[in-house]
Design an enzyme around this catalytic site. Structure first.
Site, PDB file in Angstrom:
ATOM      1  N   MET A   1       0.775  -0.731   0.184  1.00  0.00           N
ATOM      2  CA  MET A   1      -0.307   0.409   0.044  1.00  0.00           C
ATOM      3  C   MET A   1       0.880   1.223  -0.209  1.00  0.00           C
ATOM      4  SD  MET A   1      -3.348  -1.165   0.629  1.00  0.00           S
ATOM      5  CE  MET A   1      -4.593   0.042   0.787  1.00  0.00           C
ATOM      6  N   GLN A  54       5.715  -0.812   9.021  1.00  0.00           N
ATOM      7  CA  GLN A  54       5.533  -2.409   8.392  1.00  0.00           C
ATOM      8  C   GLN A  54       7.515  -1.549   7.991  1.00  0.00           C
ATOM      9  OE1 GLN A  54       4.300  -3.248   4.765  1.00  0.00           O
ATOM     10  NE2 GLN A  54       3.434  -4.687   6.039  1.00  0.00           N
ATOM     11  N   CYS A  84       5.863  -7.972  -0.788  1.00  0.00           N
ATOM     12  CA  CYS A  84       6.031  -6.902  -1.373  1.00  0.00           C
ATOM     13  C   CYS A  84       7.055  -8.007  -2.872  1.00  0.00           C
ATOM     14  CB  CYS A  84       6.690  -6.192  -1.844  1.00  0.00           C
ATOM     15  SG  CYS A  84       6.335  -4.117  -2.169  1.00  0.00           S
ATOM     16  N   LYS A 123       4.240 -10.575   7.697  1.00  0.00           N
ATOM     17  CA  LYS A 123       3.486 -10.320   6.288  1.00  0.00           C
ATOM     18  C   LYS A 123       4.414 -10.684   4.841  1.00  0.00           C
ATOM     19  CE  LYS A 123       0.002  -8.417   2.855  1.00  0.00           C
ATOM     20  NZ  LYS A 123      -0.549  -7.112   2.091  1.00  0.00           N
ATOM     21  N   ASN A 186      -5.006 -12.750   3.869  1.00  0.00           N
ATOM     22  CA  ASN A 186      -5.075 -12.260   2.594  1.00  0.00           C
ATOM     23  C   ASN A 186      -5.263 -11.887   1.917  1.00  0.00           C
ATOM     24  OD1 ASN A 186      -2.489  -9.025   1.193  1.00  0.00           O
ATOM     25  ND2 ASN A 186      -4.627  -8.932   2.101  1.00  0.00           N
ATOM     26  N   GLY A 187      -6.042 -11.241   0.231  1.00  0.00           N
ATOM     27  CA  GLY A 187      -6.013 -11.792  -0.637  1.00  0.00           C
ATOM     28  C   GLY A 187      -7.477 -11.288  -1.054  1.00  0.00           C
ATOM     29  N   ASP A 188      -7.884 -10.703  -2.038  1.00  0.00           N
ATOM     30  CA  ASP A 188      -9.292 -10.984  -2.606  1.00  0.00           C
ATOM     31  C   ASP A 188     -10.359 -10.667  -1.868  1.00  0.00           C
ATOM     32  OD1 ASP A 188      -8.015 -11.505  -5.124  1.00  0.00           O
ATOM     33  OD2 ASP A 188      -8.536 -13.274  -4.885  1.00  0.00           O
ATOM     34  N   GLY A 210      -7.239  -4.729   1.810  1.00  0.00           N
ATOM     35  CA  GLY A 210      -6.357  -3.607   0.805  1.00  0.00           C
ATOM     36  C   GLY A 210      -6.313  -3.450  -0.191  1.00  0.00           C
ATOM     37  N   ARG A 211      -6.325  -3.731  -1.013  1.00  0.00           N
ATOM     38  CA  ARG A 211      -7.405  -2.830  -2.512  1.00  0.00           C
ATOM     39  C   ARG A 211      -8.282  -2.364  -2.073  1.00  0.00           C
ATOM     40  NH1 ARG A 211      -5.447  -6.384  -6.709  1.00  0.00           N
ATOM     41  NH2 ARG A 211      -5.198  -8.079  -5.341  1.00  0.00           N
TER      42      ARG A 211
END
Length: 312
Positions: A1, A54, A84, A123, A186-188, A210-211
């Site tokens: 992010m 982070q 990342c 993470k 995390n994810g989707d 996140g997104r």
């Protein structure tokens, strides 16, 4: 992010129900060089708590030194980004690049733990690619050296942000009898329905978003309300969206200065007003207006123009 989860964005997310937030990821080398942008990312405020800082990097000494710097500003925890996937980070042996060398990941993590009195979390991703998924080993070894919680983005580095995430790998880690630290997925996660489905299906300790929160901070309270009642909150109105975008702009100007706050806010308008019919002209004006009062006037025009607009 990076360039997203700064204090103004985090303030909005907290206002709309986020339980725990993290800073943008910060280069350990940048911190110890006293780079202005890296240092500014250490800004945290009491209303954000609990909040984590982070960091990322590929050098043990730099990671230890940067964790000492982070320790001094007293966040609630220090998080290490081993997830990342972008090339400029991976090429430095940092972020998801470390997934190719778990021994290095362990050494880097030990260095951070040595440098701070705060809880350390990590993470990461499932592995480098589908032929080298090593999250099971990673989880055990990180827990063994004192990591307090692990978040797993359910993609490999090779996937970047494409394709579908596979949470079954995270479920397997959670069900490992050796694992006692909290495991987050995390994810989707982009809707209350999916959040509840994944909560029930995979049995993890929590999930990170996140997104889906970019331009839509309401998602946190929507998910929590759906968990509690099985019902949906009303969608944010145009007035709600205008208020959020306006506050985001004002807080960005307060934190970054007027000029930079205005310029860096431009990337967010598309997300705040996504799917609104006939909005192209207003968006063009928002991303080309250079003056605070002019932007406030545009927000007021939008509120009046779309006062009866129904969002489905």
């Amino acid at each position: 992010m990076e360039d997203v989860s700064d204090p103004p964005f985090r303030r909005l997310c907290k206002l709309h129900g986020a339980d725990l937030m993290y800073s943008e990821f910060i280069s350990s080398e940048g911190l110890i060089r006293d780079a202005v942008k890296s240092r500014q990312k250490l800004d945290i405020f009491d209303y954000e708590r609990p909040v984590g800082i982070q960091i990322f990097g590929g050098d043990e000494e730099a990671m230890e030194m940067s964790s000492r710097i982070v320790d001094a500003v007293q966040p609630d925890l220090v998080d290490i980004n081993f997830g990342c996937p972008v090339k400029k980070v991976v090429c430095k042996g940092a972020g998801a690049g470390v997934l190719k060398d778990v021994d290095l990941m362990v050494r880097l993590t030990k260095a951070v733990i040595k440098g701070t009195n705060l809880p350390v979390t990590v993470k990461t991703r499932l592995g480098w690619d589908e032929n080298s998924i090593n999250i099971d080993e990673v989880a055990e070894r990180l827990q063994d050296i004192g990591v307090q919680a692990l978040t797993v983005h359910a993609r490999t580095r090779a996937q970047m942000y494409k394709g579908h995430s596979d949470w079954s790998h995270i479920e397997r880690v959670k069900n490992n009898p050796r694992i006692t630290m909290p495991i987050f997925g995390n994810g989707d996660i982009d809707s209350p329905e999916k959040a509840l489905e994944y909560k029930n299906k995979y049995g993890l300790d929590g999930m990170m978003i996140g997104r889906a929160a970019i331009g839509y901070p309401w998602i946190f309270n929507e998910i929590k309300h759906y968990f509690a009642t099985g019902e949906h909150l009303a969608k944010p109105t145009i007035a709600d969206r205008v208020e959020a975008a306006r506050n985001h702009l004002i807080w960005s100007m307060d934190w970054k200065g007027e000029r930079l706050g205005i310029v860096e806010m431009r990337r967010h308008y598309t997300n705040y007003f996504k799917g609104i019919h006939g909005f192209k002209e207003y968006k063009q004006r928002l991303v080309t207006t250079d003056e605070h009062n002019g932007l406030m006037d545009i927000f007021e025009e939008i509120s009046q123009e779309y006062s009866n607009y129904q969002i489905v």
